[in-house]
Design an enzyme around this catalytic site. Structure first.
Site, PDB file in Angstrom:
ATOM      1  N   LYS A   1       0.851  -1.189   0.000  1.00  0.00           N
ATOM      2  CA  LYS A   1       0.000   0.000   0.000  1.00  0.00           C
ATOM      3  C   LYS A   1       0.886   1.238   0.000  1.00  0.00           C
ATOM      4  O   LYS A   1       1.737   1.395   0.878  1.00  0.00           O
ATOM      5  CB  LYS A   1      -0.904  -0.002   1.221  1.00  0.00           C
TER       6      LYS A   1
ATOM      7  N   ASP B   1     -16.574   0.195   0.070  1.00  0.00           N
ATOM      8  CA  ASP B   1     -15.314  -0.290  -0.489  1.00  0.00           C
ATOM      9  C   ASP B   1     -14.281  -0.537   0.595  1.00  0.00           C
ATOM     10  O   ASP B   1     -13.197  -1.060   0.303  1.00  0.00           O
ATOM     11  CB  ASP B   1     -14.762   0.701  -1.522  1.00  0.00           C
TER      12      ASP B   1
END
Length: 502
Positions: free
Chosen positions: A122, A261
């Protein structure tokens, strides 16, 4: 779904077997992201627990090929990096295309013990789904996610995990110029509710069926033989989500941005942004200063979880095995109506344990709710109170607490009810104390502790990150050498503001 042939990495890289099920899906599900520069990359910290679980040598993360693969996308034998597409309801508003704008799935591995984990970086740079953004994460958010992922696991909360934290000299422009960082994280699955929303709401029905088949094979293989596998999967997701949110509420954790999400199909806490553990108990606590309406306030999390599950159900119901659409909708409604009772039962069980109650009794919920009302009225520190609760059996400690409260009489009335309730348990005090200390943590990742670690890490010193990692790995232990880390937050901590870039 076809099963790929495993690829063994060389001994110098790891003993991992790469199986990469997600990469076998068609291109409509993902893209192969381009490498992105990450100058002067260093591995600042790694999780001993996750390295051991993966069968990965921690030192390997600080050198190539792992260092290069995690930070700027160089080749790692067996890995097949992908960025996935998904949609989502963000603060209640549907956004038809989102996706991994700053995350890249390296692939899926099978460990020496037979577990399977997806590995994702990430902050590793832009992808096709970055929507014009730089695809980077700052040190501030990366330190917080790295630490809280492993802290939540130690607390027993379902969560994605953190394997390593990487730093760089690369500047990132947010509210100010900040150093870039990357987190290597792991999960059994990174599927989100938003993956299903993307294919459903954009009218890609054939692709949605492929995704459902993949999810059943990958995340819920035990349900493939059910009479109605899709309905069974929804039921399982509802149950896992209820348990997860009950964990959040019991430990005083506020996620901060429960968009669809950011909801995991596997029932994991995912995407730590403006999260916080509450200090003074406030049911309406909002940890995300961009959440002006309080949609994701602490006391709204169970309701929002159910709202998000309804959005997931809307994508799945047409694939139920019921003879008519009307029957399928009624079945989905019945499943969704089960969320609140499941959540309530799970939350009550956790709260009973926090109070040292082992036998379920009818008046327990009123006792718990009245305590929380008293705590909120007095602004009592949530974590500290429950940890000290067994010590309040001692009159002098109880007197000290009462001297700090504005309404001592109301507290004494509750205490008398609590003592009468304990008398119906019959558990010896020392056994009860041990049981309570096993579920009430002494150490949590308070915002001011994270902030101190962030400031040092931004200056190139990761020692406080490593120290906190060590402390938070044992949240229920006394650890007398780190007593100060269990203290109440300083006054300046109230000025810490968290947003979606945190």
């Amino acid at each position: 779904m076809s099963v790929p042939e495993p690829v063994n990495a060389t001994a110098s890289e790891s003993q991992l077997e790469w199986i990469n099920h997600f990469a076998r899906l068609p291109e409509a599900f993902h893209e192969s992201p381009a490498p992105a520069p990450f100058p002067d990359a260093t591995c600042l910290a790694s999780s001993p627990a996750m390295c051991e679980r993966l069968g990965l040598e921690a030192a390997a993360l600080g050198r190539d090929p792992w260092l290069g693969a995690c930070t700027h996308g160089s080749e790692l034998a067996g890995a097949e990096p992908r960025a996935s597409v998904y949609a989502g309801h963000q603060f209640g508003v549907f956004v038809p295309q989102l996706g991994d704008g700053r995350a890249k799935l390296l692939g899926e591995v099978r460990t020496p013990t037979g577990e399977t984990w997806e590995l994702q970086v990430k902050g590793a740079g832009p992808t096709r789904f970055s929507r014009g953004a730089d695809g980077r994460a700052v040190m501030r958010s990366s330190v917080r996610e790295y630490l809280v992922s492993e802290a939540m696991a130690a607390l027993g909360v379902p969560t994605t995990r953190a394997v390593a934290l990487f730093g760089s000299s690369l500047p990132v422009y947010r509210e100010r110029v900040e150093p870039a960082a990357i987190v290597l994280r792991a999960a059994p699955s990174f599927l989100r509710f938003g993956h299903f929303e993307y294919f459903h709401y954009n009218g890609y029905s054939a692709r949605l069926q492929e995704l459902i088949d993949y999810a059943l094979a990958h995340d819920y293989p035990e349900l493939q033989g059910a009479d109605d596998p899709v309905a069974a999967m929804l039921e399982a997701v509802i149950a896992r989500t209820a348990e997860m949110v009950a964990d959040w509420q019991a430990i005083g954790f506020c996620h901060g941005v429960m968009n669809t999400d950011n909801m995991s199909l596997a029932g994991l806490t995912i995407d730590y942004g403006p999260f916080a553990f509450m200090d003074a108990f406030d049911p309406g606590y909002i940890c995300n200063h961009t959440d002006q309406g309080g949609r994701y306030a602490f006391d709204q999390q169970p309701q929002i979880a159910q709202w998000n599950l309804i959005r997931l159900a809307e994508t799945l119901v047409i694939h139920f095995a019921d003879a008519t659409r009307e029957a399928a909708i009624e079945r989905a409604k019945a499943l969704l109506q089960g969320f609140q009772p499941q959540y309530r039962q799970a939350w009550l069980a956790r709260m009973r344990a926090k109070l040292g109650l082992q036998v379920e009794q009818e008046d327990d919920e009123a006792l718990i709710q009245d305590l929380l009302a008293r705590m909120a009225a007095e602004g009592v520190d949530y974590t500290r109170f429950f940890r000290q609760l067994p010590d309040l059996e001692q009159a002098e400690i109880r007197a000290q607490l009462e001297s700090e409260l504005e309404d001592g009489a109301a507290w004494q009335a509750w205490w008398s009810r609590y003592q009468a309730r304990l008398a119906r348990e019959g558990l010896p005090p020392e056994e009860r104390r041990a049981a309570m200390n096993a579920v009430n943590p002494k150490y949590i990742l308070r915002n001011h502790l994270a902030q101190a670690a962030i400031e040092q890490a931004e200056a190139g010193d990761a020692s406080e990150v490593l120290r906190l990692q060590q402390i938070l790995a044992r949240p229920f232990a006394e650890q007398p050498e780190y007593e100060a880390y269990a203290d109440l937050p300083p006054e300046w901590a109230s000025g810490i503001q968290l947003s979606c870039s945190s």
